[in-house]
Design a protein around this motif. Structure first.
Motif, PDB file in Angstrom:
ATOM      1  N   THR A 186       0.425  -0.856   0.195  1.00 25.43           N
ATOM      2  CA  THR A 186      -0.058   0.285  -0.174  1.00 25.43           C
ATOM      3  C   THR A 186       0.775   1.213   0.035  1.00 25.43           C
ATOM      4  O   THR A 186       0.146   2.263  -0.762  1.00 25.43           O
ATOM      5  N   MET A 187       2.056   1.690   0.610  1.00 23.87           N
ATOM      6  CA  MET A 187       2.531   2.282   1.041  1.00 23.87           C
ATOM      7  C   MET A 187       3.430   2.842  -0.574  1.00 23.87           C
ATOM      8  O   MET A 187       3.302   4.123  -0.946  1.00 23.87           O
ATOM      9  N   LEU A 188       4.252   1.786  -0.921  1.00 20.42           N
ATOM     10  CA  LEU A 188       4.714   1.951  -2.281  1.00 20.42           C
ATOM     11  C   LEU A 188       3.961   2.068  -3.550  1.00 20.42           C
ATOM     12  O   LEU A 188       3.707   3.251  -4.140  1.00 20.42           O
ATOM     13  N   HIS A 189       2.486   1.269  -3.636  1.00 17.44           N
ATOM     14  CA  HIS A 189       1.363   2.115  -4.069  1.00 17.44           C
ATOM     15  C   HIS A 189       0.594   3.536  -3.828  1.00 17.44           C
ATOM     16  O   HIS A 189       0.250   4.116  -5.052  1.00 17.44           O
ATOM     17  N   GLU A 190       0.416   3.606  -2.430  1.00 18.68           N
ATOM     18  CA  GLU A 190       0.138   5.075  -2.279  1.00 18.68           C
ATOM     19  C   GLU A 190       1.571   6.400  -2.616  1.00 18.68           C
ATOM     20  O   GLU A 190       1.134   8.121  -2.920  1.00 18.68           O
ATOM     21  N   SER A 191       2.519   6.181  -2.783  1.00 18.20           N
ATOM     22  CA  SER A 191       3.207   6.598  -2.842  1.00 18.20           C
ATOM     23  C   SER A 191       3.961   7.168  -3.866  1.00 18.20           C
ATOM     24  O   SER A 191       3.836   6.918  -5.340  1.00 18.20           O
ATOM     25  N   TYR A 192       3.405   8.601  -4.725  1.00 18.32           N
ATOM     26  CA  TYR A 192       3.512   9.039  -6.158  1.00 18.32           C
ATOM     27  C   TYR A 192       5.313   9.226  -6.165  1.00 18.32           C
ATOM     28  O   TYR A 192       5.094   9.018  -6.716  1.00 18.32           O
ATOM     29  N   TYR A 193       5.615   9.996  -5.130  1.00 21.40           N
ATOM     30  CA  TYR A 193       7.333   9.908  -6.265  1.00 21.40           C
ATOM     31  C   TYR A 193       7.588   8.563  -6.314  1.00 21.40           C
ATOM     32  O   TYR A 193       8.250   7.735  -6.903  1.00 21.40           O
ATOM     33  N   MET A 194       8.029   7.727  -4.911  1.00 24.56           N
ATOM     34  CA  MET A 194       8.836   6.364  -4.959  1.00 24.56           C
ATOM     35  C   MET A 194       8.281   5.242  -6.266  1.00 24.56           C
ATOM     36  O   MET A 194       9.010   4.651  -6.793  1.00 24.56           O
ATOM     37  N   TYR A 195       6.611   5.281  -5.992  1.00 20.73           N
ATOM     38  CA  TYR A 195       6.094   4.374  -7.105  1.00 20.73           C
ATOM     39  C   TYR A 195       6.896   5.284  -9.003  1.00 20.73           C
ATOM     40  O   TYR A 195       7.130   4.043  -9.104  1.00 20.73           O
ATOM     41  N   ASN A 196       6.453   6.069  -9.026  1.00 15.69           N
ATOM     42  CA  ASN A 196       6.528   6.692 -10.078  1.00 15.69           C
ATOM     43  C   ASN A 196       8.896   6.731  -9.999  1.00 15.69           C
ATOM     44  O   ASN A 196       8.983   6.298 -11.532  1.00 15.69           O
ATOM     45  N   TRP A 197       9.560   6.627  -9.274  1.00 18.72           N
ATOM     46  CA  TRP A 197      11.110   6.167  -9.510  1.00 18.72           C
ATOM     47  C   TRP A 197      11.200   4.689  -9.833  1.00 18.72           C
ATOM     48  O   TRP A 197      11.540   4.899 -10.409  1.00 18.72           O
ATOM     49  N   VAL A 198      10.672   4.032  -8.976  1.00 16.47           N
ATOM     50  CA  VAL A 198      10.594   2.352  -9.408  1.00 16.47           C
ATOM     51  C   VAL A 198      10.243   2.452 -10.329  1.00 16.47           C
ATOM     52  O   VAL A 198      10.836   1.737 -11.470  1.00 16.47           O
ATOM     53  N   GLU A 199       9.073   2.696 -11.246  1.00 11.44           N
ATOM     54  CA  GLU A 199       8.693   2.721 -12.727  1.00 11.44           C
ATOM     55  C   GLU A 199       9.194   3.394 -13.789  1.00 11.44           C
ATOM     56  O   GLU A 199       9.305   2.142 -15.070  1.00 11.44           O
ATOM     57  N   SER A 200       9.863   4.776 -13.303  1.00  7.86           N
ATOM     58  CA  SER A 200      10.770   4.791 -14.419  1.00  7.86           C
ATOM     59  C   SER A 200      12.019   4.544 -14.792  1.00  7.86           C
ATOM     60  O   SER A 200      12.940   3.904 -15.487  1.00  7.86           O
ATOM     61  N   THR A 201      11.879   3.562 -14.018  1.00  5.66           N
ATOM     62  CA  THR A 201      13.595   3.077 -13.336  1.00  5.66           C
ATOM     63  C   THR A 201      13.948   1.602 -14.444  1.00  5.66           C
ATOM     64  O   THR A 201      14.243   1.759 -15.472  1.00  5.66           O
ATOM     65  N   HIS A 202      12.417   1.330 -14.491  1.00  6.09           N
ATOM     66  CA  HIS A 202      11.975  -0.147 -14.870  1.00  6.09           C
ATOM     67  C   HIS A 202      11.904   0.417 -16.064  1.00  6.09           C
ATOM     68  O   HIS A 202      12.272  -0.535 -17.645  1.00  6.09           O
ATOM     69  N   VAL A 203      11.396   1.227 -16.708  1.00 10.62           N
ATOM     70  CA  VAL A 203      11.091   1.691 -18.070  1.00 10.62           C
ATOM     71  C   VAL A 203      12.060   2.113 -19.022  1.00 10.62           C
ATOM     72  O   VAL A 203      13.160   1.858 -19.931  1.00 10.62           O
ATOM     73  N   LEU A 204      13.273   3.137 -17.966  1.00  9.27           N
ATOM     74  CA  LEU A 204      14.870   3.532 -18.650  1.00  9.27           C
ATOM     75  C   LEU A 204      15.768   2.221 -18.513  1.00  9.27           C
ATOM     76  O   LEU A 204      16.058   2.596 -20.185  1.00  9.27           O
ATOM     77  N   THR A 205      15.395   1.668 -18.098  1.00 10.88           N
ATOM     78  CA  THR A 205      16.556   0.113 -18.512  1.00 10.88           C
ATOM     79  C   THR A 205      16.034  -0.414 -19.192  1.00 10.88           C
ATOM     80  O   THR A 205      17.622  -1.400 -19.908  1.00 10.88           O
ATOM     81  N   LEU A 206      14.964  -0.047 -19.996  1.00 17.07           N
ATOM     82  CA  LEU A 206      14.926  -0.785 -21.835  1.00 17.07           C
ATOM     83  C   LEU A 206      16.132  -0.138 -22.340  1.00 17.07           C
ATOM     84  O   LEU A 206      16.415  -1.115 -23.052  1.00 17.07           O
ATOM     85  N   MET A 207      16.819   1.135 -22.410  1.00 21.30           N
ATOM     86  CA  MET A 207      18.382   1.344 -23.232  1.00 21.30           C
ATOM     87  C   MET A 207      18.872   0.842 -22.622  1.00 21.30           C
ATOM     88  O   MET A 207      19.411   0.829 -24.206  1.00 21.30           O
ATOM     89  N   LEU A 208      19.171  -0.211 -21.818  1.00 19.99           N
ATOM     90  CA  LEU A 208      20.595  -0.870 -21.742  1.00 19.99           C
ATOM     91  C   LEU A 208      20.191  -2.254 -22.092  1.00 19.99           C
ATOM     92  O   LEU A 208      20.264  -2.645 -22.695  1.00 19.99           O
TER      93      LEU A 208
END
Lengths: 204, 50, 189
Positions: free
Chosen positions: C19-41
């Motif tokens: 729940t904490m991860l889901h509700e944390s705008y910043y934490m969730y978005n950092w994890v999500e961004s890392t997931h997407v950006l690692t596509l590049m590698l």
């Protein structure tokens, strides 16, 4: 006599021999002054009409009304980003000496650049489509403008500094300049991608 | 100026330009990222009372 | 089976951390961004390997050494993607479990893994001096094309998970609910 000749030609020589340096430093200064002065606001206000117009174009209408089309284009934007990222990583890792130390750098760089250009073309065209669909939203997001700044910097850097420099014999270039160019390139393109992702979050 | 000298001065020009722009890019984006990470950290700290 | 998956997801959802991860705008978005950006590698390296095998990129570098070198950064990227991917699933377990796109993506990942295994085997078994040829032998080229297709589909599905077109919450009973594994009378989404 010879000294006075050298002195009289020196201003022309300095300008001629440092034309690229002077142009790029001037450009960097103009961008920085623009970004941190009220000039930015004036231009930003003027651009509003243009962003409104973007939403009325075909791209804008399709992007806004047909969610699935937008999503597909978005996915291809990501795929092209991966390709562009791959090309950037391979080339810059080679410059940093981390990959293919036994393959001539020029070979790796030239081939990577071809892939980079393909990736860039797809990323730009899908990006323009997406921007039209959400023009009214991204106009208000600082992160979108940071992305545009990074993107413009990246493109100018690659085509006016990195490529011309690395086309030369690499052994003649100071090693730390090569490494600096690689780090700058990695930083710019990772920032372009990351700020792009953040546009999605910032708008929701 | 003969061709050899011109080539050398071109290279010097390119290297200086690359250094100037490269340093600006690195400094600008390192500051940008440091600010982003700092602000995220502060917001998270505020939210969870770290 | 669907019931089992649903119950497992509901159990994950009951965790405070989820729940904490889901509700944390910043934490969730950092994890999500890392997931997407690692596509590049990860995918960046993978696409280059596949294109090399098909003779479309880096023809001057021997194919097998090209693949072996780029495998390392690719696997580093892949581990990051798996790690962040699991976190993302943990943050939104119920909706992900019941997402058609997530389900298709899951099977595509298995298919891509099998393909990668065969591709690697074929590469080792390939005899002769093929590595310096512009195009790899046909069997390897087929593997490379399949890998490209699978991963393109995986990215598309991954992107589509974010859209709620076929969510159990917003659909009527029918094919999409069947494929999503919606449970009759479920209250958690």
């Amino acid at each position: 006599m010879s000294t006075s000749t050298a002195m009289s030609t020196s201003p022309a020589l300095t300008w001629g021999s440092y034309r690229r340096t002077i142009t790029s430093v001037a450009l960097v200064l103009i961008v920085l002054v623009f970004a941190f002065s009220s000039a930015r606001r004036v231009v930003w206000v003027d651009l509003y009409e243009f962003f409104l117009w973007m939403e009325t174009t075909w791209f804008g209408v399709i992007g806004k009304t047909w969610g699935a089309a937008f999503a597909v284009v978005e996915a291809f934007h990501l795929l092209a980003m991966a390709l562009l990222g791959g090309a950037v990583f391979v080339a810059d890792f080679r410059l940093l000496g981390w990959s293919f130390p036994d393959v001539p750098a020029q070979d790796v760089l030239d081939k990577a650049h071809k892939v980079f250009v393909v990736g860039l073309i797809v990323v730009l065209s899908t990006g323009i489509f997406m921007a039209c669909g959400v023009a009214g939203k991204i106009y208000w997001l600082p992160v979108f403008w940071y992305k545009m700044l990074a993107l413009m910097t990246g493109i100018l850097f690659v085509f006016f500094i990195k490529r011309p420099l690395l086309n030369r014999d690499l052994d003649e270039i100071k090693p730390w300049v090569v490494k600096l160019v690689a780090v700058a390139s990695l930083l710019v393109w990772i920032t372009v991608a990351a700020t792009g992702r953040w546009i999605g979050f910032a708008g929701s | 100026m003969n061709d050899e000298t011109k080539k050398d001065s071109d290279l010097a020009d390119l290297q200086t330009a690359a250094t100037a722009v490269g340093v600006t890019i690195v400094v600008f984006f390192v500051v940008y990222w440091a600010a982003q990470i700092q602000s995220t950290y502060e917001l998270l700290a505020m939210a969870y009372g770290w | 089976m669907n019931e089992l998956l649903y119950n497992f997801a509901v159990w994950l959802d009951s965790h405070e951390l989820s729940t904490m991860l889901h509700e944390s705008y910043y934490m969730y978005n950092w994890v999500e961004s890392t997931h997407v950006l690692t596509l590049m590698l990860c995918l960046g390296m993978l696409f280059l390997i596949d294109l090399r095998m098909m003779g479309l990129a880096f023809p001057n570098i021997p194919a097998n050494s090209f693949a072996n070198r780029l495998n390392i950064p690719m696997l580093i990227g892949f581990s990051v993607m798996v790690f962040t991917g699991l976190w993302l699933f943990y943050a939104v377990p119920v909706r992900s479990t019941q997402s058609v796109w997530f389900r298709v993506k899951f099977f595509l990942l298995i298919a891509a893994a099998i393909n990668a295994f065969l591709f690697h085997k074929n590469m080792i078994n390939a005899s002769g001096s093929w590595a310096t040829d512009i195009k790899a032998p046909k069997i390897i080229r087929i593997g490379a094309s399949l890998s490209l297709l699978f991963w393109m589909a995986i990215v598309i599905c991954g992107r589509f998970i974010a859209y709620d077109w076929f969510d159990c919450e917003y659909t009527e009973p029918g094919l999409s609910q069947f494929l999503s594994g919606c449970i009759d009378g479920q209250t958690l989404f």
